[in-house]
Design an enzyme around this catalytic site. Structure first.
Site, PDB file in Angstrom:
ATOM      1  N   HIS A 169      10.296  71.048 103.392  1.00  0.00           N
ATOM      2  CA  HIS A 169      11.523  71.209 102.230  1.00  0.00           C
ATOM      3  C   HIS A 169      11.551  72.399 101.544  1.00  0.00           C
ATOM      4  CE1 HIS A 169      12.493  66.605 102.518  1.00  0.00           C
ATOM      5  NE2 HIS A 169      12.391  67.199 103.432  1.00  0.00           N
ATOM      6  N   CYS A 172      13.341  70.255 108.453  1.00  0.00           N
ATOM      7  CA  CYS A 172      12.931  68.750 108.463  1.00  0.00           C
ATOM      8  C   CYS A 172      13.286  68.279 109.832  1.00  0.00           C
ATOM      9  CB  CYS A 172      12.979  68.159 107.455  1.00  0.00           C
ATOM     10  SG  CYS A 172      11.634  66.999 107.129  1.00  0.00           S
ATOM     11  N   GLU A 187      13.384  73.655  99.413  1.00  0.00           N
ATOM     12  CA  GLU A 187      13.976  73.447  98.038  1.00  0.00           C
ATOM     13  C   GLU A 187      13.068  72.824  97.055  1.00  0.00           C
ATOM     14  OE1 GLU A 187      13.914  69.455  98.726  1.00  0.00           O
ATOM     15  OE2 GLU A 187      14.440  71.009 100.083  1.00  0.00           O
TER      16      GLU A 187
END
Length: 426
Positions: free
Chosen positions: A398, A314, A400
């Site tokens: 992202h 990001c 995760e």
């Protein structure tokens, strides 16, 4: 009946009418004398429901009446909308939202309360939360307190009973807007409008306010109850330095689960100090705001490129783009949500991703040898970069996925392979 205690009124209502007969229902309405003054006149009492006590004033001149929860006062920020259906607690604790009002397009928020296990940082950095309907009750076995109490304790403002769909349409048409949220009746609409038109988020260093102040070790892995991708996990340990530009806890947990020993360092940590630590790789984390406002971070990234395997997520992706000589630009209303389709150009697969950013890398400005690996299918923007020669990789979203889908989790394994290849060469 004692008229001093109650007033009885007989009301006749027509229940059923027909050509042949008419039936009537008769009942009494009793009014408590508590609502009467000493001379028998009716007095005002507090309504049993909450009334509008807050305003959201946007820089385009529109004023939105709402009801407040959480903290009270006056706050200015950039209004963005998030399309995630779940995970409001992960969103409000994501440091990438510093300086912004987050408007949730999902209308019902607060029904699962909050719990400390779902926090993505130690505090809330967003300017405020805007929702359509605030749940009047919570129902989740992990819940420790209500959303309103949670925000109040952290001095974060929230509003509800506002037309979030209409505001979202306005943001899509006009782009992100600066707004002022206020519960203070003493402030006039014109005063709040002036605040919204004189405040700007562009060019402001928001990273320094969310980064850690000194290095620390991170050892926490993804909990076994939440582990979802441990097939072929590398058992070898890799030493990783993670630059904290506003890093989320679950990024660190996923790295640790993939076999990384992590040292988290502040955003201003010199590249020379990182090289002295002799890590196997470096992570440049997510974070808030304009990458052009943090030239010190760009310089650190530039000094590390080519010397050691690096992975940008990001904000880290945008800083890599600038460090490579490319340009970044502010998007119309950004990407915020857990349902963005991204095509992996290397294998042709489409990943549903969780995203949160207002800036993007211009792929046309990148030098030769830098490959665009991922493309956002909503608007064609650059969503990933790689260069085997310079030992780098990055994603604009992202992986995760907290909250969000887990499609992109294998990218952590790709970072492991990048570090392993460099170890073999050494």
């Amino acid at each position: 009946m004692d008229c001093a205690n109650a007033i009885s009124t007989t009301i006749i209502t027509s229940a059923i009418f027909s050509k042949k007969s008419a039936n009537f229902r008769v009942f009494n309405v009793k009014c408590s004398s508590n609502n009467l003054s000493s001379d028998g006149a009716a007095s005002l009492v507090e309504r049993p429901w909450k009334v509008a006590d807050a305003r959201l004033v946007l820089e385009d001149g529109s004023i939105w009446k709402a009801k407040s929860f959480g903290a009270r006062g006056t706050q200015v920020g950039e209004v963005v909308f998030n399309t995630s259906l779940t995970g409001y607690q992960e969103i409000i604790t994501d440091p990438s939202y510093a300086g912004q009002f987050v408007l949730m397009t999902n209308p019902h928020i607060g029904n699962t309360g909050v719990n400390f296990g779902d926090e993505e940082s130690m505090q809330c950095f967003l300017a405020g939360l805007v929702i359509r309907s605030l749940s009047i009750s919570t129902s989740n076995w992990r819940c420790t307190e209500t959303l309103g109490d949670y925000l109040a304790e952290r001095n974060i403002m929230g509003i509800y009973d506002v037309d979030t769909r209409a505001i979202t349409r306005r943001l899509r048409e006009d782009g992100s807007l600066i707004g002022v949220l206020s519960t203070e009746n003493s402030k006039r609409d014109e005063e709040l409008l002036e605040m919204s038109r004189t405040w700007d988020i562009v060019g402001v260093d928001l990273i320094s306010g969310v980064s850690c102040k000194s290095p620390y070790e991170w050892v926490d892995r993804t909990g076994s109850d939440w582990e979802f991708n441990d097939n072929g996990r590398n058992k070898e340990t890799f030493n990783v330095v993670a630059y904290d530009f506003g890093i989320k806890h679950n990024i660190l947990r996923r790295l640790a689960s993939y076999g990384c020993k992590i040292t988290v360092v502040p955003s201003t940590w010199p590249a020379s100090e990182t090289l002295k630590m002799k890590p196997d790789g470096v992570l440049f984390s997510n974070g808030p705001g304009d990458p052009s406002a943090v030239p010190y971070a760009v310089e650190a990234v530039k000094e590390l490129i080519g010397k050691i395997p690096v992975f940008g997520i990001c904000m880290g992706h945008q800083l890599l783009g600038q460090a490579l000589g490319g340009k970044t630009f502010k998007m119309k209303f950004g990407h915020h949500g857990g349902n963005h389709p991204v095509r992996n150009l290397r294998n042709g697969c489409v990943e549903i991703s969780a995203q949160n950013h207002n800036y993007a890398v211009d792929p046309e400005s990148l030098p030769e040898g830098v490959e665009v690996t991922h493309v956002n299918l909503n608007d064609g923007s650059c969503a990933g970069l790689a260069s085997s020669k310079m030992k780098l990789m990055s994603l604009q979203y992202h992986p995760e996925a907290s909250p969000g889908p887990h499609d992109s989790d294998p990218v952590f394994g790709e970072f492991i392979q990048l570090m392993k290849q460099e170890k073999v060469k050494a």
